[in-house]
Design a protein around this motif. Structure first.
Motif, short mmCIF file in Angstrom:
data_model
loop_
_atom_site.label_atom_id
_atom_site.label_comp_id
_atom_site.label_asym_id
_atom_site.label_seq_id
_atom_site.Cartn_x
_atom_site.Cartn_y
_atom_site.Cartn_z
N ARG A 1 17.18 59.50 15.81
CA ARG A 1 18.61 59.28 15.95
C ARG A 1 19.01 59.57 17.40
O ARG A 1 18.26 60.21 18.14
CB ARG A 1 19.31 60.28 15.02
N TRP A 2 20.20 59.13 17.81
CA TRP A 2 20.63 59.31 19.20
C TRP A 2 20.70 60.79 19.61
O TRP A 2 20.39 61.13 20.75
CB TRP A 2 21.99 58.65 19.42
N ASP A 3 21.08 61.67 18.66
CA ASP A 3 21.21 63.07 19.07
C ASP A 3 19.85 63.73 19.34
O ASP A 3 19.80 64.82 19.90
CB ASP A 3 22.04 63.88 18.06
N ALA A 4 18.76 63.05 18.95
CA ALA A 4 17.43 63.59 19.23
C ALA A 4 16.84 63.05 20.54
O ALA A 4 15.71 63.39 20.90
CB ALA A 4 16.49 63.28 18.07
N VAL A 5 17.62 62.23 21.26
CA VAL A 5 17.09 61.63 22.50
C VAL A 5 16.70 62.68 23.54
O VAL A 5 15.61 62.59 24.14
CB VAL A 5 18.08 60.58 23.07
N PRO A 6 17.53 63.74 23.76
CA PRO A 6 17.14 64.71 24.79
C PRO A 6 15.77 65.35 24.53
O PRO A 6 15.03 65.64 25.47
CB PRO A 6 18.27 65.76 24.72
N GLN A 7 15.45 65.53 23.26
CA GLN A 7 14.15 66.10 22.92
C GLN A 7 13.05 65.04 23.01
O GLN A 7 12.00 65.26 23.61
CB GLN A 7 14.23 66.66 21.51
N ALA A 8 13.29 63.87 22.43
CA ALA A 8 12.26 62.82 22.37
C ALA A 8 11.89 62.32 23.76
O ALA A 8 10.75 61.92 24.00
CB ALA A 8 12.77 61.66 21.51
N ILE A 9 12.84 62.39 24.69
CA ILE A 9 12.59 61.80 26.01
C ILE A 9 11.58 62.63 26.82
O ILE A 9 10.93 62.11 27.72
CB ILE A 9 13.94 61.62 26.77
N ARG A 10 11.42 63.88 26.42
CA ARG A 10 10.48 64.75 27.16
C ARG A 10 9.03 64.31 26.99
O ARG A 10 8.20 64.60 27.84
CB ARG A 10 10.62 66.20 26.68
N THR A 11 8.75 63.64 25.88
CA THR A 11 7.36 63.19 25.68
C THR A 11 7.20 61.70 26.00
O THR A 11 6.14 61.13 25.77
CB THR A 11 6.91 63.45 24.22
N ALA A 12 8.26 61.09 26.51
CA ALA A 12 8.18 59.65 26.82
C ALA A 12 7.77 59.42 28.27
O ALA A 12 8.20 60.14 29.17
CB ALA A 12 9.54 58.98 26.56
N ASP A 13 6.93 58.43 28.48
CA ASP A 13 6.56 58.02 29.85
C ASP A 13 7.54 56.99 30.39
O ASP A 13 7.69 56.84 31.60
CB ASP A 13 5.15 57.41 29.85
N ALA A 14 8.18 56.28 29.48
CA ALA A 14 9.10 55.20 29.89
C ALA A 14 10.16 54.99 28.83
O ALA A 14 9.96 55.34 27.66
CB ALA A 14 8.32 53.90 30.10
N ARG B 1 9.95 64.38 32.84
CA ARG B 1 10.82 63.24 32.51
C ARG B 1 10.04 61.94 32.61
O ARG B 1 8.99 61.89 33.28
CB ARG B 1 12.05 63.22 33.42
N PRO B 2 10.54 60.88 31.93
CA PRO B 2 9.86 59.58 32.04
C PRO B 2 9.90 59.07 33.48
O PRO B 2 10.80 59.42 34.24
CB PRO B 2 10.67 58.67 31.11
N ARG B 3 8.94 58.24 33.82
CA ARG B 3 8.87 57.72 35.19
C ARG B 3 9.63 56.40 35.34
O ARG B 3 10.01 56.01 36.44
CB ARG B 3 7.40 57.48 35.58
N ILE B 4 9.82 55.70 34.21
CA ILE B 4 10.32 54.32 34.30
C ILE B 4 11.47 54.11 33.32
O ILE B 4 11.41 54.57 32.18
CB ILE B 4 9.19 53.31 33.93
N LEU B 5 12.51 53.41 33.78
CA LEU B 5 13.58 52.94 32.89
C LEU B 5 13.72 51.44 33.07
O LEU B 5 13.98 50.96 34.18
CB LEU B 5 14.91 53.62 33.24
#
Ligand SMILES: NC(=O)c1ccc[n+]([C@@H]2O[C@H](COP(=O)([O-])OP(=O)(O)OC[C@H]3O[C@@H](n4cnc5c(N)ncnc54)[C@H](OP(=O)(O)O)[C@@H]3O)[C@@H](O)[C@H]2O)c1
Length: 292
Positions: free
Chosen positions: A43-56, A99-103
């Motif tokens: 869900r959107w409210d979990a983005v701050p947590q999920a983004i820590r393990t994302a590369d992009a 943080r992710p490297r690419i957006l």
């Protein structure tokens, strides 16, 4: 890579997720209804947590532009959903460690406004009108991720072609029923792209640092509306001979009709420069593949 995809349930996003998995990436979809998503979703409210393990991050979320007349409330929803979704992703990325490297963040050729026959590329100035007013702040939000060293690709999408939805999905029933034809005088330019090339560009842009800033996601050969409908008629073996007068479109769609009655002639110089090879460079082949 692990890729967080907002709007991953949509017409483009579903195909992007499929292509990312096919290219060996792990995908997490961000959705308002993650329970409806097959595969990893938050869900959107979990983005701050999920983004820590994302590369992009691939950011495609936004209220549909074509699902009703542009009332003041719909226009606000179209603008706010894009700006707020992008802000949420960028704020989370800026705060994250690591943080992710690419957006890779969606925008649209509507950025250029109605431009007649002018040849446009990524260096062209923005135009005027509602879609320009949406695309500018939407892109500005994405660009804020550059301040923390992320590589940001602003994908200015043209009209995305695939048989199961989008603009072509709406055109197919009337054309199949022998009541298809040009819109208005048919002189307006259509900057189109097959969905297979949108997914191709996204996969390529993750791997290749040569993609940054504005990137037009369009085929190398834009066509006039009358040539587009002639090609569609040919592919469907239908006459495409019933034009829709501008006045009828305006009555039916209001301000949204202007998007169909005007256009922009956009060339994908940035993607050409990095050597992207289109699967569907010509409209006839793209339409054949879409209606198969
Ligand atoms: N299709 C085209 O030809 C085209 C052309 C130019 C630009 N674009 C842009 O590309 C992006 C994807 O287009 P698409 O055709 O795939 O659109 P789509 O099928 O309507 O999908 C958009 C996705 O955004 C999410 N969404 C919708 N309203 C939202 C809201 N209020 N807040 C947060 N998320 C919301 C939905 O995901 P959930 O329901 O799972 O939350 C939906 O799956 C859009 O931003 C669009 O403007 C598309």
């Amino acid at each position: 890579m692990r890729v967080l995809v907002t709007g991953g349930t949509g017409f483009i996003g579903g195909a992007v997720c499929h292509a990312l998995r096919g290219a060996g990436h792990a995908v997490t979809v961000v959705s308002r209804e993650p329970g409806q998503v097959s595969g990893d979703a938050v869900r959107w409210d979990a983005v701050p947590q999920a983004i820590r393990t994302a590369d992009a991050v691939v950011n495609l979320a936004g209220e549909s532009i074509a699902s009703g007349r542009w009332s003041a409330a719909r226009k606000a929803a179209i603008l706010q959903s894009r700006v707020e979704a992008t802000r949420a992703v960028v704020d989370a990325a800026r705060a994250a460690k690591p943080r992710p490297r690419i957006l890779i963040s969606a925008s649209a050729v509507g950025y250029y406004g109605a431009r007649g026959d002018e040849a446009l590329d990524e260096t062209s100035a923005p135009g005027a009108g509602f879609l320009t007013e949406v695309c500018r702040p939407w892109e500005d939000e994405a660009s804020r991720a550059e301040a923390v060293g992320m590589r940001v690709v602003r994908l200015r999408l043209g009209m995305v072609l695939a048989g199961d939805g989008g603009a072509l999905g709406r055109m197919l029933p009337p054309f199949r029923a022998f009541v298809g034809g040009r819109l208005g005088d048919g002189e307006q330019w259509v900057s189109w792209i097959h969905r297979g090339d949108v997914t191709g560009l996204v996969v390529d842009a993750l791997a290749n640092d040569g993609y940054h800033g504005a990137v037009n996601a369009t085929a190398p050969q834009p066509v006039r509306n009358r040539d587009f409908v002639a090609a569609l008629g040919r592919v469907l073996a239908r006459p495409a001979a019933i034009p829709v007068p501008a006045v009828v479109l305006r009555l039916a769609l209001g301000e949204m009709a202007d998007v169909l009655l005007t256009g922009q002639r956009v060339f994908p110089r940035a993607a050409e420069r990095v050597g992207y090879r289109w699967q569907y460079p010509e409209v006839l082949g793209a339409l054949r593949a879409s209606v198969r």
